[in-house]
Design a protein around this motif. Structure first.
Motif, PDB file in Angstrom:
ATOM      1  N   ALA A   1      -2.329  20.598 -42.945  1.00 18.94           N
ATOM      2  CA  ALA A   1      -1.401  19.637 -43.544  1.00 18.94           C
ATOM      3  C   ALA A   1      -2.064  18.884 -44.688  1.00 18.94           C
ATOM      4  O   ALA A   1      -1.470  18.680 -45.743  1.00 18.94           O
ATOM      5  CB  ALA A   1      -0.889  18.666 -42.489  1.00 18.94           C
TER       6      ALA A   1
ATOM      7  N   ALA B   1       6.704   9.213 -48.333  1.00 21.57           N
ATOM      8  CA  ALA B   1       5.893   9.174 -47.109  1.00 21.57           C
ATOM      9  C   ALA B   1       6.149   7.879 -46.348  1.00 21.57           C
ATOM     10  O   ALA B   1       6.270   7.892 -45.118  1.00 21.57           O
ATOM     11  CB  ALA B   1       4.411   9.328 -47.452  1.00 21.57           C
TER      12      ALA B   1
ATOM     13  N   ASP C   1       9.602   8.087 -44.768  1.00 20.52           N
ATOM     14  CA  ASP C   1       9.640   9.088 -43.693  1.00 20.52           C
ATOM     15  C   ASP C   1       8.732   8.720 -42.520  1.00 20.52           C
ATOM     16  O   ASP C   1       8.640   9.464 -41.541  1.00 20.52           O
ATOM     17  CB  ASP C   1       9.241  10.470 -44.230  1.00 20.52           C
ATOM     18  CG  ASP C   1      10.247  11.018 -45.228  1.00 20.52           C
ATOM     19  OD1 ASP C   1      11.407  10.536 -45.248  1.00 20.52           O
ATOM     20  OD2 ASP C   1       9.875  11.931 -45.996  1.00 20.52           O
TER      21      ASP C   1
ATOM     22  N   LYS D   1       0.239  10.987 -44.749  1.00 24.42           N
ATOM     23  CA  LYS D   1       0.579  11.472 -46.096  1.00 24.42           C
ATOM     24  C   LYS D   1       0.442  10.364 -47.126  1.00 24.42           C
ATOM     25  O   LYS D   1      -0.056  10.597 -48.232  1.00 24.42           O
ATOM     26  CB  LYS D   1       1.998  12.042 -46.121  1.00 24.42           C
ATOM     27  CG  LYS D   1       2.112  13.413 -45.516  1.00 24.42           C
ATOM     28  CD  LYS D   1       3.498  13.978 -45.714  1.00 24.42           C
ATOM     29  CE  LYS D   1       3.620  15.350 -45.088  1.00 24.42           C
ATOM     30  NZ  LYS D   1       4.967  15.908 -45.274  1.00 24.42           N
TER      31      LYS D   1
ATOM     32  N   GLU E   1       5.444   8.621 -42.523  1.00 24.91           N
ATOM     33  CA  GLU E   1       4.293   9.524 -42.493  1.00 24.91           C
ATOM     34  C   GLU E   1       3.067   8.835 -43.081  1.00 24.91           C
ATOM     35  O   GLU E   1       2.713   9.028 -44.242  1.00 24.91           O
ATOM     36  CB  GLU E   1       4.638  10.815 -43.214  1.00 24.91           C
ATOM     37  CG  GLU E   1       5.794  11.533 -42.533  1.00 24.91           C
ATOM     38  CD  GLU E   1       6.081  12.888 -43.124  1.00 24.91           C
ATOM     39  OE1 GLU E   1       5.191  13.475 -43.771  1.00 24.91           O
ATOM     40  OE2 GLU E   1       7.213  13.358 -42.927  1.00 24.91           O
ATOM     41  N   GLN E   2       2.404   8.054 -42.247  1.00 27.44           N
ATOM     42  CA  GLN E   2       1.267   7.259 -42.693  1.00 27.44           C
ATOM     43  C   GLN E   2       0.144   8.124 -43.251  1.00 27.44           C
ATOM     44  O   GLN E   2      -0.443   7.789 -44.281  1.00 27.44           O
ATOM     45  CB  GLN E   2       0.747   6.377 -41.558  1.00 27.44           C
ATOM     46  CG  GLN E   2      -0.389   5.487 -42.008  1.00 27.44           C
ATOM     47  CD  GLN E   2      -0.721   4.372 -41.057  1.00 27.44           C
ATOM     48  OE1 GLN E   2       0.136   3.911 -40.311  1.00 27.44           O
ATOM     49  NE2 GLN E   2      -1.955   3.913 -41.085  1.00 27.44           N
TER      50      GLN E   2
END
Length: 144
Positions: free
Chosen positions: A10, A33, A36, A41, A38-39
């Motif tokens: 990833a 990020a 979403d 990212k 998504e820490q």
């Protein structure tokens, strides 16, 4: 330990994506990020020495931001809707500045609130990849 190959894959995919993205798209990916949740990212798009200024406060590294304000920013981003009003980019070979003006509808409280916001992000190209080196956020409550 079994998840490490997936985590590495990833991170590698994000690094390849960031390398091909222009500075404004890296900023867009950072906000995506956050929205979403998504820490990892979001963190991957920040340089380790990033400085983040907001309302007179300073977070002087990626680690400090990740441990303190980043989780709050994710919660806020997930409970608000932001519309971009203006975006400008100035780019040189190894540095770029992306500025924006936006309006955000904050749905986190009992009553929705609208804010006008400005953002400045300074990005550096490191190893062919654009990364965020500095963020400055400012906002104010809009009157009804």
């Amino acid at each position: 330990m079994r998840f490490l190959p997936h985590l590495f894959a990833a991170a590698l995919a994000l690094a390849v994506q960031a390398e091909t993205l222009p500075p404004a798209k890296v900023v867009e990916a950072f906000h995506a990020a956050l929205s979403d949740g998504e820490q990892a990212k979001a963190e991957a798009l920040l340089l380790p020495e990033v400085r983040i200024y907001e309302s007179g406060h300073v977070e002087a590294t990626r680690a400090e931001y990740a441990a303190h304000h980043l989780p709050e920013d994710i919660v806020y981003a997930r409970k608000s809707k932001t519309s971009l009003k203006r975006l400008d980019t100035v780019e040189s070979p190894d540095m770029a500045v992306v500025t924006s003006e936006s309006e955000t509808l904050d749905l986190s409280g009992k009553q929705p609130k609208r804010y006008a916001g400005t953002e400045t992000m300074v990005l550096k190209r490191v190893g062919g990849e654009w990364r965020i080196a500095h963020i400055h956020w400012s906002s104010h409550l809009l009157k009804k």
